[in-house]
Design a protein around this motif. Sequence first.
Motif, PDB file in Angstrom:
ATOM      1  N   ARG A   1      46.418 -13.110  10.187  1.00 31.95           N
ATOM      2  CA  ARG A   1      45.114 -13.551  10.771  1.00 31.95           C
ATOM      3  C   ARG A   1      44.950 -15.051  10.640  1.00 31.95           C
ATOM      4  O   ARG A   1      45.128 -15.807   9.496  1.00 31.95           O
ATOM      5  CB  ARG A   1      43.858 -12.924   9.771  1.00 31.95           C
ATOM      6  CG  ARG A   1      43.440 -11.501  10.226  1.00 31.95           C
ATOM      7  CD  ARG A   1      43.033 -11.436  11.432  1.00 31.95           C
ATOM      8  NE  ARG A   1      42.774  -9.835  12.276  1.00 31.95           N
ATOM      9  CZ  ARG A   1      43.528  -8.994  12.263  1.00 31.95           C
ATOM     10  NH1 ARG A   1      44.886  -9.370  12.427  1.00 31.95           N
ATOM     11  NH2 ARG A   1      43.224  -8.062  12.576  1.00 31.95           N
TER      12      ARG A   1
ATOM     13  N   GLN B   1      40.624 -11.566   7.304  1.00 33.41           N
ATOM     14  CA  GLN B   1      40.626 -10.547   8.611  1.00 33.41           C
ATOM     15  C   GLN B   1      39.007 -10.555   9.126  1.00 33.41           C
ATOM     16  O   GLN B   1      38.965 -10.032  10.351  1.00 33.41           O
ATOM     17  CB  GLN B   1      41.164  -9.356   8.171  1.00 33.41           C
ATOM     18  CG  GLN B   1      40.208  -8.313   7.524  1.00 33.41           C
ATOM     19  CD  GLN B   1      40.155  -8.407   6.095  1.00 33.41           C
ATOM     20  OE1 GLN B   1      40.507  -9.517   5.493  1.00 33.41           O
ATOM     21  NE2 GLN B   1      39.482  -7.570   5.479  1.00 33.41           N
TER      22      GLN B   1
ATOM     23  N   ASP C   1      35.700 -17.868  15.227  1.00 32.39           N
ATOM     24  CA  ASP C   1      36.032 -17.881  16.533  1.00 32.39           C
ATOM     25  C   ASP C   1      35.199 -16.690  17.172  1.00 32.39           C
ATOM     26  O   ASP C   1      35.477 -15.644  16.628  1.00 32.39           O
ATOM     27  CB  ASP C   1      37.513 -17.768  16.757  1.00 32.39           C
ATOM     28  CG  ASP C   1      37.793 -17.726  18.203  1.00 32.39           C
ATOM     29  OD1 ASP C   1      37.057 -17.310  19.141  1.00 32.39           O
ATOM     30  OD2 ASP C   1      38.971 -18.206  18.477  1.00 32.39           O
TER      31      ASP C   1
ATOM     32  N   THR D   1      36.463 -13.228  18.173  1.00 31.37           N
ATOM     33  CA  THR D   1      36.817 -12.049  17.089  1.00 31.37           C
ATOM     34  C   THR D   1      35.917 -10.994  16.877  1.00 31.37           C
ATOM     35  O   THR D   1      36.273  -9.905  16.236  1.00 31.37           O
ATOM     36  CB  THR D   1      37.134 -12.828  15.474  1.00 31.37           C
ATOM     37  OG1 THR D   1      36.097 -13.497  15.297  1.00 31.37           O
ATOM     38  CG2 THR D   1      38.262 -13.727  15.663  1.00 31.37           C
TER      39      THR D   1
ATOM     40  N   SER E   1      38.299  -8.957  19.572  1.00 33.58           N
ATOM     41  CA  SER E   1      39.552  -8.988  19.428  1.00 33.58           C
ATOM     42  C   SER E   1      40.150  -9.947  18.072  1.00 33.58           C
ATOM     43  O   SER E   1      39.551 -10.830  17.812  1.00 33.58           O
ATOM     44  CB  SER E   1      40.330 -10.001  20.707  1.00 33.58           C
ATOM     45  OG  SER E   1      39.828  -9.226  21.798  1.00 33.58           O
ATOM     46  N   PRO E   2      40.900  -9.252  17.237  1.00 40.01           N
ATOM     47  CA  PRO E   2      41.849 -10.116  16.291  1.00 40.01           C
ATOM     48  C   PRO E   2      42.281 -11.262  16.424  1.00 40.01           C
ATOM     49  O   PRO E   2      43.115 -11.467  17.373  1.00 40.01           O
ATOM     50  CB  PRO E   2      42.694  -9.002  15.394  1.00 40.01           C
ATOM     51  CG  PRO E   2      42.914  -8.222  16.567  1.00 40.01           C
ATOM     52  CD  PRO E   2      41.663  -8.103  17.600  1.00 40.01           C
ATOM     53  N   ALA E   3      41.855 -12.367  15.669  1.00 39.09           N
ATOM     54  CA  ALA E   3      42.509 -13.659  15.769  1.00 39.09           C
ATOM     55  C   ALA E   3      43.997 -13.598  15.065  1.00 39.09           C
ATOM     56  O   ALA E   3      44.448 -14.050  13.892  1.00 39.09           O
ATOM     57  CB  ALA E   3      41.630 -14.836  15.088  1.00 39.09           C
TER      58      ALA E   3
ATOM     59  N   THR F   1      41.044  -3.861  10.273  1.00 39.04           N
ATOM     60  CA  THR F   1      41.641  -4.677  11.125  1.00 39.04           C
ATOM     61  C   THR F   1      42.417  -5.639  10.294  1.00 39.04           C
ATOM     62  O   THR F   1      42.077  -6.403   9.598  1.00 39.04           O
ATOM     63  CB  THR F   1      40.501  -5.583  11.964  1.00 39.04           C
ATOM     64  OG1 THR F   1      41.454  -6.567  12.808  1.00 39.04           O
ATOM     65  CG2 THR F   1      39.655  -6.598  11.075  1.00 39.04           C
TER      66      THR F   1
END
Length: 348
Positions: free
Chosen positions: A89, A104, A109, A112, A115-117, A295
Amino acid sequence: MKAMQITAFGGPEHLRLADILTPEPGAGEVRIRVTRCGVNPVDRSQVLGRWTWLQLPHIPGSEILGVVDKLGPRVSTVNVGQRVGVALRLFCSQCHYCLRGQEQLCMADPRTTVSPAIPGAFTEGGYAEYTIVPALNAIPVPAEVDDDSACAATLDGVTAWHMIERARISAGDRVLVVGASGGLGTLFLQLVRQRGAVPVAVTGNMAHLAAFQDLGAETVIDRTAGNVVDEVRRLTDGRGMDVVLDPTGAASWTASIGALARGGRYVTCGILTGAEVTLNLAPFYAQEQEVIGSTGGSRRDLVDCFDAIARGTFKFPIHARYPLSGAADAMRALSDPSRLGKVLLEIG
Ligand SMILES: [Zn+2]
């Protein structure tokens, strides 16, 4: 340097080997000479165009192992020459969640929220000879951990490790592992068994029966042979599963929820087969069931995962290895029905 770039959205045929400028690390960053990069469904989803902000050409690859090659200004946490895995992450170090060690969940941002960074999706990734990452994401690998395992730990390993924690699995729980042959599924079977719980694998390929049993599966359900929920009820005297670990998303949702016992917990970490599902709240509340999101994991989770591998407590089955130039074939191999475990690029 050589890099494999997505040049257009569509299929793996749009991955092209390119010769591009070797990137330079900025302040707080390091350059890594990549030695291994895992090939994962999240990479394929980029080629398919599901990450709408991606600028092409783009270098995918989020499961990265390498050697620190150059330090940017103001880096003191790692040294040139250290073997490192890249924490999954990107994070700000300052928000409510980062200060609690839950990178996580970093909220810096706004993308996120859905959508995971992850490196390779929010930045250029590891399908390349070199990549740039924040120094705080470069996590030293213990000497006892081999390269393949160290690479796989950074995405599949940490995701499985964290998801098992989120599932609150305890001894004696019956745990359904959906997608058992994948990079995550093969880890779930081992980690569930180590907690004294009873893993039941769901697969579309019974040729892997012996391998699943070797990884810890008590029973294997062939999802192509009949109704998974009926089979779960038959195996559990009608009670159902205490936990369902399902990384696949919408396609298996109905069966996974239907397989839950009273007090059961469904845990998801991905939407490969779709994100939209429906839920009947009547049986859900009346049976005190839970739906849990998970996540990736934190840097702490990755360190714990490395330590567990060093102690020999679990292993990563490797399905196939490819050179960087074979990345398109590697991505196609993800869909190979005979696949069991990881697909890796060997780069350096
Ligand atoms: Zn943060």
